[in-house]
Design a protein around this motif. Structure first.
Motif, mmCIF file in Angstrom:
data_model
loop_
_atom_site.group_PDB
_atom_site.id
_atom_site.type_symbol
_atom_site.label_atom_id
_atom_site.label_comp_id
_atom_site.label_asym_id
_atom_site.label_seq_id
_atom_site.Cartn_x
_atom_site.Cartn_y
_atom_site.Cartn_z
ATOM 1 N N ILE B 95 36.244 -5.542 46.731
ATOM 2 C CA ILE B 95 36.261 -5.493 48.195
ATOM 3 C C ILE B 95 35.163 -4.523 48.610
ATOM 4 C CG2 ILE B 95 37.583 -4.921 50.246
ATOM 5 C CD1 ILE B 95 40.103 -5.499 48.722
ATOM 6 N N PRO B 96 34.117 -5.015 49.267
ATOM 7 C CA PRO B 96 32.964 -4.158 49.552
ATOM 8 C C PRO B 96 33.176 -3.276 50.771
ATOM 9 C CG PRO B 96 32.578 -6.306 50.433
ATOM 10 C CD PRO B 96 33.927 -6.370 49.766
ATOM 11 N N GLN B 97 32.253 -2.361 50.934
ATOM 12 C CA GLN B 97 32.344 -1.423 52.034
ATOM 13 C C GLN B 97 31.976 -2.071 53.356
ATOM 14 O OE1 GLN B 97 30.202 2.093 51.148
ATOM 15 N NE2 GLN B 97 30.207 2.823 53.234
ATOM 16 N N ASP B 98 30.938 -2.903 53.332
ATOM 17 C CA ASP B 98 30.440 -3.495 54.569
ATOM 18 C C ASP B 98 30.665 -4.991 54.535
ATOM 19 O OD1 ASP B 98 27.205 -3.408 56.289
ATOM 20 O OD2 ASP B 98 29.108 -4.390 56.759
ATOM 21 N N PRO B 99 31.745 -5.465 55.147
ATOM 22 C CA PRO B 99 32.043 -6.893 55.036
ATOM 23 C C PRO B 99 31.024 -7.776 55.746
ATOM 24 C CG PRO B 99 33.550 -5.837 56.556
ATOM 25 C CD PRO B 99 32.753 -4.746 55.921
ATOM 26 N N LEU B 100 30.356 -7.257 56.750
ATOM 27 C CA LEU B 100 29.376 -8.110 57.428
ATOM 28 C C LEU B 100 28.202 -8.388 56.517
ATOM 29 C CD1 LEU B 100 28.276 -9.645 59.781
ATOM 30 C CD2 LEU B 100 27.321 -7.520 60.677
ATOM 31 N N ALA B 101 27.665 -7.330 55.931
ATOM 32 C CA ALA B 101 26.483 -7.509 55.091
ATOM 33 C C ALA B 101 26.813 -8.273 53.816
ATOM 34 C CB ALA B 101 25.897 -6.147 54.741
ATOM 35 N N SER B 102 28.098 -8.266 53.417
ATOM 36 C CA SER B 102 28.432 -8.877 52.141
ATOM 37 C C SER B 102 28.632 -10.378 52.230
ATOM 38 C CB SER B 102 29.700 -8.228 51.572
ATOM 39 O OG SER B 102 29.455 -6.862 51.368
ATOM 40 N N PHE B 103 28.653 -10.905 53.428
ATOM 41 C CA PHE B 103 28.655 -12.349 53.562
ATOM 42 C C PHE B 103 27.228 -12.805 53.825
ATOM 43 C CE2 PHE B 103 32.817 -13.817 53.202
ATOM 44 C CZ PHE B 103 33.706 -12.974 53.840
ATOM 45 N N ASN B 104 26.885 -13.965 53.300
ATOM 46 C CA ASN B 104 25.592 -14.530 53.615
ATOM 47 C C ASN B 104 25.639 -15.039 55.053
ATOM 48 O OD1 ASN B 104 23.419 -16.511 53.870
ATOM 49 N ND2 ASN B 104 23.148 -16.240 51.672
ATOM 50 N N PRO B 105 24.746 -14.535 55.914
ATOM 51 C CA PRO B 105 24.862 -14.870 57.338
ATOM 52 C C PRO B 105 24.571 -16.321 57.678
ATOM 53 C CG PRO B 105 22.859 -13.635 56.918
ATOM 54 C CD PRO B 105 23.628 -13.627 55.650
ATOM 55 N N LEU B 106 23.961 -17.040 56.751
ATOM 56 C CA LEU B 106 23.532 -18.391 57.090
ATOM 57 C C LEU B 106 24.544 -19.474 56.724
ATOM 58 C CD1 LEU B 106 19.820 -18.124 55.954
ATOM 59 C CD2 LEU B 106 20.787 -17.678 58.182
ATOM 60 N N PHE B 107 25.628 -19.097 56.066
ATOM 61 C CA PHE B 107 26.617 -20.087 55.664
ATOM 62 C C PHE B 107 27.968 -19.760 56.266
ATOM 63 C CE2 PHE B 107 24.362 -22.468 52.407
ATOM 64 C CZ PHE B 107 23.311 -21.640 52.104
ATOM 65 N N ARG B 108 28.761 -20.807 56.482
ATOM 66 C CA ARG B 108 30.100 -20.575 57.016
ATOM 67 C C ARG B 108 30.973 -19.853 56.004
ATOM 68 N NH1 ARG B 108 30.356 -24.114 61.525
ATOM 69 N NH2 ARG B 108 28.881 -25.819 61.247
ATOM 70 N N ILE B 109 31.999 -19.195 56.522
ATOM 71 C CA ILE B 109 32.940 -18.482 55.654
ATOM 72 C C ILE B 109 33.563 -19.457 54.651
ATOM 73 C CG2 ILE B 109 35.066 -17.135 55.616
ATOM 74 C CD1 ILE B 109 33.320 -15.445 57.071
ATOM 75 N N GLY B 110 33.990 -20.589 55.176
ATOM 76 C CA GLY B 110 34.653 -21.564 54.313
ATOM 77 C C GLY B 110 33.772 -22.008 53.153
ATOM 78 N N THR B 111 32.477 -22.220 53.436
ATOM 79 C CA THR B 111 31.564 -22.639 52.380
ATOM 80 C C THR B 111 31.481 -21.583 51.284
ATOM 81 O OG1 THR B 111 30.253 -23.600 54.152
ATOM 82 C CG2 THR B 111 29.267 -23.563 51.970
ATOM 83 N N ILE B 178 41.575 -4.741 41.234
ATOM 84 C CA ILE B 178 40.708 -4.904 42.400
ATOM 85 C C ILE B 178 39.922 -3.612 42.581
ATOM 86 C CG2 ILE B 178 40.600 -5.290 44.883
ATOM 87 C CD1 ILE B 178 43.251 -6.678 44.743
ATOM 88 N N ILE B 179 38.626 -3.706 42.690
ATOM 89 C CA ILE B 179 37.789 -2.546 42.995
ATOM 90 C C ILE B 179 37.544 -2.559 44.490
ATOM 91 C CG2 ILE B 179 35.680 -1.301 42.472
ATOM 92 C CD1 ILE B 179 36.880 -1.773 39.942
ATOM 93 N N ALA B 180 38.084 -1.573 45.177
ATOM 94 C CA ALA B 180 37.875 -1.492 46.621
ATOM 95 C C ALA B 180 36.943 -0.317 46.871
ATOM 96 C CB ALA B 180 39.190 -1.314 47.338
ATOM 97 N N ASP B 181 35.689 -0.602 47.237
ATOM 98 C CA ASP B 181 34.696 0.450 47.409
ATOM 99 C C ASP B 181 34.623 0.867 48.866
ATOM 100 O OD1 ASP B 181 31.080 0.721 46.942
ATOM 101 O OD2 ASP B 181 32.681 2.228 46.953
ATOM 102 N N GLU B 182 35.310 1.957 49.187
ATOM 103 C CA GLU B 182 35.344 2.480 50.554
ATOM 104 C C GLU B 182 35.575 1.360 51.569
ATOM 105 O OE1 GLU B 182 33.243 5.815 51.645
ATOM 106 O OE2 GLU B 182 32.074 5.993 49.809
ATOM 107 N N PRO B 183 36.643 0.619 51.423
ATOM 108 C CA PRO B 183 36.810 -0.594 52.223
ATOM 109 C C PRO B 183 37.085 -0.340 53.696
ATOM 110 C CG PRO B 183 38.779 -0.184 50.954
ATOM 111 C CD PRO B 183 37.792 0.836 50.522
ATOM 112 N N THR B 184 37.430 0.877 54.062
ATOM 113 C CA THR B 184 37.760 1.077 55.468
ATOM 114 C C THR B 184 36.743 1.921 56.206
ATOM 115 O OG1 THR B 184 39.124 2.933 54.790
ATOM 116 C CG2 THR B 184 40.218 0.823 55.135
ATOM 117 N N THR B 185 35.643 2.240 55.560
ATOM 118 C CA THR B 185 34.649 3.093 56.214
ATOM 119 C C THR B 185 34.102 2.476 57.480
ATOM 120 O OG1 THR B 185 34.019 3.791 54.006
ATOM 121 C CG2 THR B 185 32.577 4.450 55.799
ATOM 122 N N ALA B 186 33.946 1.155 57.466
ATOM 123 C CA ALA B 186 33.330 0.500 58.617
ATOM 124 C C ALA B 186 34.317 0.223 59.733
ATOM 125 C CB ALA B 186 32.673 -0.802 58.159
ATOM 126 N N LEU B 187 35.573 0.622 59.544
ATOM 127 C CA LEU B 187 36.597 0.244 60.532
ATOM 128 C C LEU B 187 36.984 1.424 61.410
ATOM 129 C CD1 LEU B 187 38.844 -1.677 58.012
ATOM 130 C CD2 LEU B 187 37.219 -2.661 59.610
#
Lengths: 281, 325, 334
Positions: B95-111, B178-187
């Motif tokens: 579980i990454p620290q920055d969930p926005l950056a960790s998704f590829n912005p050009l593809f849907r979540i489902g994909t 599960i490795i959770a790397d500072e998962p709530t810092t961005a919240l």
């Protein structure tokens, strides 16, 4: 700084470019001493015209019998001079305008940038061709034309850089401390935007050498018998492909020169980019 | 209890322009099955590097020199072979620290979810395809309208929603760790509590162990069973949660807890330079309990009477701690 | 809705920019030492003939009036008459534009086919010998004067090997075409010979034109791939064990190409500037050679017409790039 130089030294391509440029500058500086027949810049030897490479003339002779090697060597002087001055003038004028415009950011700045956009709306080379054609073939007109078409590019670049830097805290701090505007611009902003300017200068010099050669090729520029590389290639067209040596040397000279500037520019860009990124982490 | 994650003597150094930086120094850490282990430390202490080493994510730019090992369920992860790669995303998730950056912005979540599942879970495991399992997991992380989530692009979700999707993705393969790397810092604060509570509950339900890295002790308290403290690449203390918060033994832990209580800005002094590590305890220059032996000899991570671990020559409350240098 | 704001933004600045451009060219053309009236009337014309032509051309009016008259004409679609071809300039442009378009189109395809895969390879194998090798080739391409390259290609393929024609757009007369695009016409008419001829003629110029564009694409694509490989999303996918080939060929590629597309305006600029020289050397009857010839023969109405056309073209291309970008990137806020 030291890290930057070390990185640059490790970049083999950049070092190659630097080597090429050093040779070029040396050749240009020492032209009268290393050219086998320096007088061929303006003298004719019609009886020797269009002779292939030989022990006398290592790279052959042109249509007037001049030694191509010597003329190309002197051509280095011309190319460096013309591009250096053109880029210098465009950089100083365009850069100053961009710096002031980016700093003050009022309607005058916007207007200035719109004017720059107008110039940038057509290919630079076309505008240069038009200017030289109107003013007549001469070295000064080439410099004028290239400076006139190049300044908007620098204005835009420096403007954008200045604007982004102006938002940094240290600029606000300096202003708050009462540092006069011109000092802020010259001593605070300018050093921080120097990197991209330096990179583009190197690449710009390469591009300008090409532009000078293109103008010379089209017959615009210094009139014959000035040993300009582009015009030499144009001359060779009529005797092409039999007098193959005629095209080869000036073309190669252009190629090596521009390559040198491009490689150094690329190397600088890579070294500075990593440098900047390194500062982040 | 068996150790899902067993890190022994892990040392990591990277060659930089200024020389070799010793980021991790003989780290010993074990995470048991089903427990939530907090890894606490200031930024730069090496906890992120540790997570990345486990996940095969070390930036290749440097030349890394490694010593010791990381065993996940008995499998050595440090070498980065294909067996280790197979375990990632299945036995151990992230579980990454920055969930926005960790998704590829050009593809849907489902994909992106579908690609991950197709690669990591054979189709035979889930009758009817991957979608029902994903939908139910999205519901489990309290996301209404899971179909809308799947059809959306990452930037269209809120940060809290994205992090919930990350938790769902981390749980879907039924991992052991599960490795959770500072998962709530961005919240923001309230979302933080929700997410932490969710993570703790779901991990416990599914018997997954969690390695939870953070610099926020309060968050660690909410979620963790045990707390490990890292300083400058060394593990200095590992204690059960309540014991840690009432009577931590390492001076650094104590000072961290003091900062938490009175909200002060921090501990005086600077972190040591990883290029020039000392032979002794790396915390010594800032430690009020330091003595000569601290500077010369590095304390071993030793088991205490109550089962906790401590690496210190002069724990808090120690009578001999007065012989200042 | 976003499309409208993108288009609107571009259009707002279109007219003032065109105005400024026309003003510059107009001023340049009137600074000319050569009298256009003499050009039109011919060298042997008498003084009063020249005067009549001057009045006919409207050159006896004040400069601002001339400019306004010109603007008025332009807004009605009348760009004036070319001194050289004696045809309406609009007609000239209409004939020449498809030729440049065809050439540029083929060049873009060649540049993309070469440049993008090369850039991807460089980015994936950063600092390998392949990366260095391709980058040197790219740098060399940018350093080669296109007029010189054109001559060398002509020497090798047209003279020595005689595989390809020396210059021009097709063998013999350019047939009365339906669309102005030779390839299209050939396909429509089922004329294989025309197609083959057009193809043979377009290869060398397109290749010369494509080279600097390909080099530029290599650089952009390479940077895009490297940036994508270092992005947190790739980090996450690697951590979650997604196979490398899926990460690279699906996710990284899209990110990198997205970055490349935004630079397409720049590539277009490179191509247009290159077309000027390439068309001149290969005698390609397009806009570039038209512009050069107009300038060199002091045909200033033609120059202004060309400038207007090119400016509009640039705006159009930038607009298309903006729209393309919006289509590729769902975020759109950038």
């Amino acid at each position: 700084m030291r890290g930057l130089l070390r990185r640059l030294r490790r970049d083999r391509m950049a070092m190659l470019g630097l080597g090429l440029l050093t040779c070029l500058i040396l050749i240009a500086l020492l032209a009268p001493y290393i050219a086998p027949y320096p007088e061929d810049v303006w003298e004719f030897h019609v009886e020797l015209r269009l002779s292939p490479p030989s022990t006398d003339t290592l790279l052959g002779t042109d249509r007037m019998g001049g030694d191509i090697l010597s003329r190309v060597i002197f051509g280095a002087r011309l190319s460096l001079l013309l591009s250096g001055i053109s880029v210098g003038v465009a950089l100083v004028i365009g850069g100053s305008l961009g710096l002031v415009a980016g700093f003050y950011r009022n309607w005058i700045s916007d207007g200035l940038m719109r004017i720059a956009d107008v110039f940038l709306a057509v290919p630079q080379i076309l505008l240069a061709i038009a200017i030289v054609q109107i003013l007549g073939p001469a070295i000064e007109n080439v410099v004028l034309a290239l400076s006139l078409t190049y300044w908007p590019f620098w204005a835009r670049l420096v403007y954008a850089q200045t604007r982004s830097i102006s938002n940094e805290v240290f600029v606000e701090a300096a202003m708050a401390l009462g540092v006069p505007a011109w000092r802020v611009m010259l001593l605070h902003i300018l050093p921080n935007i120097a990197s991209p300017i330096i990179v583009r200068t190197s690449i710009g010099l390469g591009g300008t050498v090409l532009a000078v050669a293109t103008l010379g090729f089209l017959g615009l520029g210094a009139p014959p018998p000035t040993p300009e590389w582009g015009s030499m290639v144009a001359e060779s067209r009529a005797y092409f492909p039999d007098a193959w040596w005629y095209t080869l040397t000036p073309g190669l000279a252009i190629f090596l020169t521009v390559l040198g500037f491009n490689l150094v520019g690329d190397g600088l860009r890579d070294a500075l980019d990593v440098h900047m990124r390194r500062g982040v982490d | 209890m068996s150790a899902v994650l067993d890190i022994q003597g892990l040392s990591l150094g990277v060659r930089t322009e200024a020389g070799m930086a010793h980021i991790l120094d003989h780290v010993d850490l074990a995470v048991h099955s089903g427990e939530i282990m907090g890894l606490v430390g200031e930024s730069g202490c090496g906890k992120t590097t540790l997570a990345r080493a486990l996940l095969g994510n070390l930036p290749e730019s440097g030349a890394w020199k490694a010593g010791g090992g990381i065993r996940l369920d008995g499998e050595e992860m440090l070498q980065g072979g294909s067996k280790a790669r197979a375990l990632r995303g299945r036995v151990v998730t992230f579980i990454p620290q920055d969930p926005l950056a960790s998704f590829n912005p050009l593809f849907r979540i489902g994909t992106q979810i579908r690609d991950l599942l197709r690669a990591k879970l054979p189709a035979s495991e889930s009758p009817g395809g991957w979608k029902p399992a994903v939908i139910s997991m999205l519901k489990a992380v309290l996301l209404p309208y899971p179909d809308a989530i799947l059809a959306a692009y990452p930037h269209q979700l809120s940060t809290g929603q994205r992090q919930r999707v990350m938790i769902a993705l981390a749980l879907l393969p039924q991992p052991r760790l599960i490795i959770a790397d500072e998962p709530t810092t961005a919240l923001d604060a309230s979302t933080q509590r929700q997410i932490l509570g969710l993570l703790r509950r779901l991990a416990a339900e599914r018997g997954a162990a969690v390695l939870f890295t953070t610099h926020d002790l309060a968050a660690a308290w909410e979620v963790c069973d045990r707390i490990s403290v890292m300083y400058a690449g060394q593990v200095v203390e590992i204690a059960e949660r309540d014991r840690f918060f009432t009577r931590a033994r390492h001076p650094y832990s104590r000072m961290l807890l003091a900062c938490l209580e009175d909200g002060s800005t921090g501990i005086p002094g600077d972190a040591p330079d990883p290029h020039a590590p000392s032979a002794g305890c790396r915390f010594a220059p800032r430690c009020p309990n330091r003595s000569q032996i601290c500077i010369e000899a590095r304390p071993e991570l030793a088991v205490q009477s109550d089962g906790d671990l401590l690496a210190c020559h002069h724990p808090w409350g120690d009578a001999a701690a007065g012989a200042h240098v | 809705m976003r499309w409208l704001s993108i288009i609107g933004n571009r259009l707002i600045w279109f007219f003032p920019t065109m105005l400024g451009l026309l003003l510059i060219v107009f001023v340049l053309s009137r600074v000319v030492p050569i009298d256009p009236a003499v050009l039109v009337a011919g060298e042997n014309a008498s003084a009063e003939q020249i005067e009549r032509v001057r009045g006919h051309l409207g050159l006896d009016q004040s400069l601002p009036r001339q400019f306004l008259t010109y603007l008025g004409d332009v807004s009605q679609g009348n760009f004036g008459t070319s001194v050289y071809t004696r045809q309406p300039i609009v007609t000239d442009l209409a004939i020449r534009f498809p030729a440049t378009l065809e050439l540029t189109f083929v060049a873009v395809i060649i540049a993309a086919l070469i440049g993008i895969p090369a850039g991807v390879l460089c980015g994936l194998h950063r600092n390998s010998w392949l990366d260095h090798f391709l980058r040197v080739i790219a740098a060399s391409s940018m350093a080669t004067a296109s007029f010189w390259l054109a001559m060398q290609l002509q020497m090798i393929f047209s003279v020595e090997l005689a595989w390809l024609p020396l210059s021009g757009r097709s063998a013999g007369f350019i047939p009365e075409t339906a669309t102005g695009f030779l390839f299209l016409d050939a396909v429509l008419a089922g004329d294989v010979r025309l197609f083959a001829s057009a193809l043979a003629h377009v290869i060398l110029p397109a290749l010369t034109l494509a080279l600097p564009a390909a080099a530029t694409l290599v650089r952009f694509t390479r940077n895009g791939v490297i940036a994508a490989l270092n992005s947190p999303s790739v980090s996450y996918q690697t951590a979650m064990g997604l196979p490398r080939r899926i990460i690279v060929w699906k996710y990284v590629l899209r990110l990198a190409l997205g970055a490349t597309v935004t630079q397409f305006g720049l590539v277009f600029g490179v191509l247009l500037a290159g077309a000027i020289v390439v068309e001149t050397v290969f005698d390609w009857p397009g806009l570039g050679s038209y512009a050069v010839r107009s300038i060199l023969s002091s045909d200033y109405n033609a120059v202004m017409g060309f400038t207007l056309w090119t400016g509009a073209l640039f705006v159009l291309v930038n607009l298309l790039v903006d729209l393309l970008q919006a289509a590729i990137d769902p975020r759109g806020s950038a």
